[in-house]
Design a protein around this motif. Sequence first.
Motif, PDB file in Angstrom:
ATOM      1  N   UNK A   1      -2.433  -5.368   8.145  1.00 58.77           N
ATOM      2  CA  UNK A   1      -1.476  -6.377   7.664  1.00 58.77           C
ATOM      3  C   UNK A   1      -1.932  -6.925   6.307  1.00 58.77           C
ATOM      4  N   UNK A   2      -3.235  -7.147   6.182  1.00 54.20           N
ATOM      5  CA  UNK A   2      -3.771  -7.660   4.930  1.00 54.20           C
ATOM      6  C   UNK A   2      -3.589  -6.650   3.804  1.00 54.20           C
ATOM      7  N   UNK A   3      -3.872  -5.381   4.079  1.00 54.95           N
ATOM      8  CA  UNK A   3      -3.714  -4.340   3.060  1.00 54.95           C
ATOM      9  C   UNK A   3      -2.259  -4.209   2.625  1.00 54.95           C
ATOM     10  N   UNK A   4      -1.345  -4.391   3.570  1.00 55.15           N
ATOM     11  CA  UNK A   4       0.085  -4.324   3.234  1.00 55.15           C
ATOM     12  C   UNK A   4       0.482  -5.541   2.398  1.00 55.15           C
ATOM     13  N   UNK A   5       0.015  -6.712   2.803  1.00 52.39           N
ATOM     14  CA  UNK A   5       0.389  -7.939   2.094  1.00 52.39           C
ATOM     15  C   UNK A   5      -0.099  -7.933   0.657  1.00 52.39           C
ATOM     16  N   UNK A   6      -1.281  -7.340   0.417  1.00 45.60           N
ATOM     17  CA  UNK A   6      -1.870  -7.343  -0.919  1.00 45.60           C
ATOM     18  C   UNK A   6      -1.510  -6.105  -1.724  1.00 45.60           C
ATOM     19  N   UNK A   7      -0.602  -5.289  -1.200  1.00 49.23           N
ATOM     20  CA  UNK A   7      -0.098  -4.096  -1.898  1.00 49.23           C
ATOM     21  C   UNK A   7      -1.131  -2.992  -2.038  1.00 49.23           C
ATOM     22  N   UNK A   8      -2.222  -3.064  -1.277  1.00 50.53           N
ATOM     23  CA  UNK A   8      -3.141  -1.930  -1.250  1.00 50.53           C
ATOM     24  C   UNK A   8      -2.520  -0.783  -0.454  1.00 50.53           C
ATOM     25  N   UNK A   9      -1.634  -1.124   0.476  1.00 48.98           N
ATOM     26  CA  UNK A   9      -0.744  -0.146   1.118  1.00 48.98           C
ATOM     27  C   UNK A   9       0.668  -0.570   0.724  1.00 48.98           C
TER      28      UNK A   9
END
Length: 300
Positions: A94-102
């Motif tokens: 969820x964190x990676x998605x929120x920060x646009x890393x995914x």
Amino acid sequence: MADVKATLGKFGIPEFSWTPSSGQVRDNTVIAKGLRDCHRRLRTGKLAYRTCAKPRSGIGRIGKMTDFEDETGAFENGEAPDELLSMQIAQRLRTLIATDELKPGERLRERTLAERLDVSRTPLREALKELASDGLVVVLPKRGAVVADLSAAEIAEKLDVLGVIEAFGGEAACRMATDPEIGEIRALHYEMHAAYERRDRMNYFRLNQAIHTSIIAAAKNATLREVHERLNRQLYRYRFQGSVTSETWHTAIDEHEVIIRLLSAREGAKLGDFLRRHVHSTWEQLAPQAELLSEAKDAQ
């Protein structure tokens, strides 16, 4: 000691520390007592971990305290320890998605993700299922899992509904919350303000989310909490992106001052109305960027 370390390793927890309380002596007896307590909590599924500043390996490498949710909140219902790792992985994703890393539309290849997070594919699959149920991930035929890519219209719709939910929750919290619960929410606001002064955006956003979810929890309505949690998770990325600029960041701090003041005064109608407008302001910040992205996607 070895048994505890082995147990921690089994669940993918890279490191943890235990510090004796004030007045205790850091000797073998005290340390052993602390470790036994951590071991007991881990066995009952009630111990979450904080990643360290320099984590050894594993999913902790993503960063220090990058979760946007209260790390203990996921385990309040006493989930079995077998579920702990997949839940931790889901929160990291969820964190990676929120920060646009995914990024939206990006394919989530299990092998690549498992290597990146240093976890096995079995708990990773369970984490992806959880994200799919949240609406953060979409499973497509012949493509597998991809990060959900919401259109501008879908974002606006969801934020409209979230505003209504938070308004209802705010009104109910003014009636139902205990004084200590309001005091705790006020303390979260002070912590968030400190994160703002340090320009610690990750902790700022985590605490921002904790304030909103704590207000919903104080309404003491299980259905409200469930619906809010699901919808809020779908909007993590967009609410985080809406807090990126310095101008919107400062505005959010000012608005939270009003939220805390109205909650403390138990002015339910005013708080509900303000929360609805507060959530809607997220869309005002996101709309130009979201509409440009939608136009670019339509042109492809």
